[in-house]
Design a protein around this motif. Structure first.
Motif, mmCIF file in Angstrom:
data_model
loop_
_atom_site.group_PDB
_atom_site.id
_atom_site.type_symbol
_atom_site.label_atom_id
_atom_site.label_comp_id
_atom_site.label_asym_id
_atom_site.label_seq_id
_atom_site.Cartn_x
_atom_site.Cartn_y
_atom_site.Cartn_z
ATOM 1 N N TRP A 122 8.820 -9.303 -4.345
ATOM 2 C CA TRP A 122 7.363 -9.722 -4.380
ATOM 3 C C TRP A 122 6.539 -8.809 -3.376
ATOM 4 C CZ3 TRP A 122 8.689 -15.366 -3.964
ATOM 5 C CH2 TRP A 122 9.027 -15.982 -5.180
ATOM 6 N N ALA B 194 7.430 -5.874 -2.139
ATOM 7 C CA ALA B 194 7.522 -4.484 -2.739
ATOM 8 C C ALA B 194 6.360 -4.333 -3.695
ATOM 9 C CB ALA B 194 8.848 -4.078 -3.328
ATOM 10 N N LEU B 195 6.292 -5.384 -4.862
ATOM 11 C CA LEU B 195 5.123 -4.938 -5.895
ATOM 12 C C LEU B 195 3.997 -5.152 -5.202
ATOM 13 C CD1 LEU B 195 6.835 -7.393 -8.549
ATOM 14 C CD2 LEU B 195 6.707 -4.948 -8.681
ATOM 15 N N TRP C 8 2.953 -4.485 -2.239
ATOM 16 C CA TRP C 8 2.794 -3.022 -1.437
ATOM 17 C C TRP C 8 2.275 -1.793 -2.308
ATOM 18 C CZ3 TRP C 8 2.127 -2.193 3.743
ATOM 19 C CH2 TRP C 8 2.022 -0.763 4.061
ATOM 20 N N SER C 9 3.273 -1.822 -3.474
ATOM 21 C CA SER C 9 2.729 -0.979 -4.431
ATOM 22 C C SER C 9 1.387 -0.858 -5.040
ATOM 23 C CB SER C 9 3.852 -0.758 -5.619
ATOM 24 O OG SER C 9 5.172 -0.832 -5.057
ATOM 25 N N PHE C 10 0.992 -2.056 -5.625
ATOM 26 C CA PHE C 10 -0.635 -2.580 -5.735
ATOM 27 C C PHE C 10 -1.399 -1.928 -4.732
ATOM 28 C CE2 PHE C 10 -4.041 -5.177 -5.988
ATOM 29 C CZ PHE C 10 -4.607 -4.923 -7.542
ATOM 30 N N TRP C 11 -1.133 -2.381 -3.437
ATOM 31 C CA TRP C 11 -1.943 -1.860 -2.360
ATOM 32 C C TRP C 11 -2.130 -0.529 -2.304
ATOM 33 C CZ3 TRP C 11 -5.620 -4.288 0.590
ATOM 34 C CH2 TRP C 11 -5.907 -3.555 1.864
ATOM 35 N N ALA C 12 -0.949 0.359 -2.309
ATOM 36 C CA ALA C 12 -1.041 1.724 -2.082
ATOM 37 C C ALA C 12 -1.903 2.400 -3.209
ATOM 38 C CB ALA C 12 0.481 2.293 -2.317
ATOM 39 N N LEU C 13 -1.696 1.773 -4.525
ATOM 40 C CA LEU C 13 -2.529 2.243 -5.726
ATOM 41 C C LEU C 13 -3.860 2.202 -5.565
ATOM 42 C CD1 LEU C 13 0.236 1.685 -8.471
ATOM 43 C CD2 LEU C 13 -0.163 3.836 -7.331
ATOM 44 N N GLU D 76 -5.884 1.020 -2.693
ATOM 45 C CA GLU D 76 -6.300 0.710 -1.624
ATOM 46 C C GLU D 76 -7.976 0.790 -1.296
ATOM 47 O OE1 GLU D 76 -5.471 1.772 3.289
ATOM 48 O OE2 GLU D 76 -4.413 2.569 1.682
#
Length: 434
Positions: free
Chosen positions: A253, A255-256, A258-263, A265
């Motif tokens: 959860w 990692a998902l 963090w990926s959403f935040w990186a995309l 932000e």
């Protein structure tokens, strides 16, 4: 089987408690991690989060459409009136780019009005405060608000002065540092948020212990394990296996997320108008606070899981296991409310009770890590929570031995062994009851 073979079997070294716990932990960890049910368990919480995110996005859009940003004016009466009139003139063409402006009531007639203190104390719902004159306005606020509103305020001041096109007054700024009161408020919010996350994760993931125990109790696997290994080692292995599975779920959860935040932000920062990287950290600092979060989640999980295992030991059927777990779930909710209430009562007897009571101790201590920089109390608290978890595991194993193994399979097996050890003449003398 000859006496020699039986003696050889009895002479084999038995597993120690730690080795037995490791065997059970490895068995349960692999069995749960590679099951289809765990895959659906990982995907299940994502749907409420997705729905909640969509609902929050819609609600935020409605809120941003309904609420306008207001700038406070602490200028001379004539200058304030000219700024308000100029803002109303520009708003039809520029829309929400021009903020709403109003005179601060406390600034009327005050020659020595302290705008910095007013903003620090958050005495008004203003994004920033404008002082000075029309020719040299001064914007008082946080750095983010100054960067956002300096240009529009200069445009409004230029319109109020009726200067020639392309000529704008130059504004100055006064950055307001966070006061002690605002930092304390933000740390309290951090403590509340961390307690909520800890509670949700514990209640969501600790249920796997109960479901696993109920399944193995229904098909008698737990009784077979208890007959071969020390029961407290079985319980400990199960708890740490489910804890490891929980960390796998949290990692997925995380990692998902963090990926959403990186995309997204930039979009998130624009929508919320907040740069989360500039928020003040907890009292112990973010690295230590995250470490304490992992430790206290582990302690809360082990304590609640050990309590669930003790409930499973007292229950006779799977239905009783599920029924008896409901009061514990409600009690854990009350424990969470207790820990949340004591955030604003540092040093009180109620906070001391929340720290000493094992089930509420992880929540209370995680909040203290956000508010207080003292570290030694966490070492003592973690040691006490570990002792409490061990005592609960020991009590649950004793209850299981007493209620299940004695009244269930163990007692009947003893009678069978006694029957089979009789001589043929003794067995033939046993007549079935009428």
């Amino acid at each position: 089987m000859s006496d020699h073979d039986q003696a050889a079997i009895d002479a084999r070294p038995r597993l120690s408690r730690l080795e037995a716990a490791w065997v059970i932990a490895r068995r349960d960890f692999v069995a749960v991690l590679f099951s289809r049910a765990f895959l659906f368990f990982l995907v299940g919480p994502l749907f409420p989060v997705l729905v909640g995110g969509l609902a929050g996005s819609v609600g935020g859009q409605v809120s941003r459409s309904a609420v306008t940003t207001e700038i406070g004016l602490a200028m001379q009466a004539d200058d304030s009136a000219a700024m308000i009139a100029a803002a109303e003139t520009l708003r039809p063409q520029l829309g929400r780019s021009i903020p709403s402006m109003s005179v601060i009531p406390e600034a009327r007639g005050e020659a020595n009005f302290d705008a910095r203190a007013f903003v620090n104390e958050r005495r008004g719902n203003y994004a920033a405060v404008v002082t000075g004159t029309l020719a040299a306005p001064e914007v008082v606020g946080t750095q983010g608000q100054i960067d956002r509103w300096s240009g529009p305020i200069e445009l409004v001041a230029a319109t109020a002065l009726q200067t020639s096109p392309g000529t704008f007054p130059s504004s100055s700024s006064s950055v307001v540092a966070r006061s002690a009161a605002s930092e304390r408020t933000n740390r309290i919010r951090t403590a509340q948020a961390s307690q909520m996350v800890l509670f949700l994760l514990t209640m969501l993931l600790a249920g796997m212990v109960l479901s696993n125990l109920a399944e193995e109790k229904g098909n008698k696997i737990i009784e077979i394990l208890a007959a071969a290994l020390p029961m407290d080692a079985v319980f400990m292995g199960k708890l740490f296996a489910m804890l490891g599975v929980s960390f796998v779920g949290i990692a997925v959860w995380g990692a998902l997320g963090w990926s959403f935040w990186a995309l997204a932000e930039d979009a998130i920062v624009v929508v919320t108008q907040t740069d989360f990287r500039s928020l003040p950290g907890p009292a112990v600092g973010w690295p230590m606070f995250l470490l304490f979060g992992i430790i206290y989640f582990s302690m809360a999980y082990l304590l609640l899981g050990a309590l669930f295992l003790a409930i499973g030991a007292m229950a006779e059927t799977v239905r009783e296991v599920q029924t008896m777990s409901m009061p514990v779930t409600m009690m854990q909710l009350m424990v969470f409310f207790l820990a949340a209430y004591t955030i604003t009562l540092p040093g009180s007897a109620l906070e001391t009770f929340a720290i000493l009571f094992p089930l509420s101790s992880p929540f209370a201590m995680l909040a203290r890590a956000a508010l207080d920089e003292t570290l030694w109390v966490h070492i003592a608290a973690v040691a006490w929570q570990a002792v409490a978890a061990f005592l609960l595991i020991k009590a649950g194993s004793l209850l299981f031995r007493k209620r299940v193994m004695k009244s269930g399979g163990a007692g009947r097996d003893t009678k069978k062994r006694r029957l089979f050890n009789r001589s043929p003449a003794q067995q033939s003398s046993i007549e079935p009851a009428e």
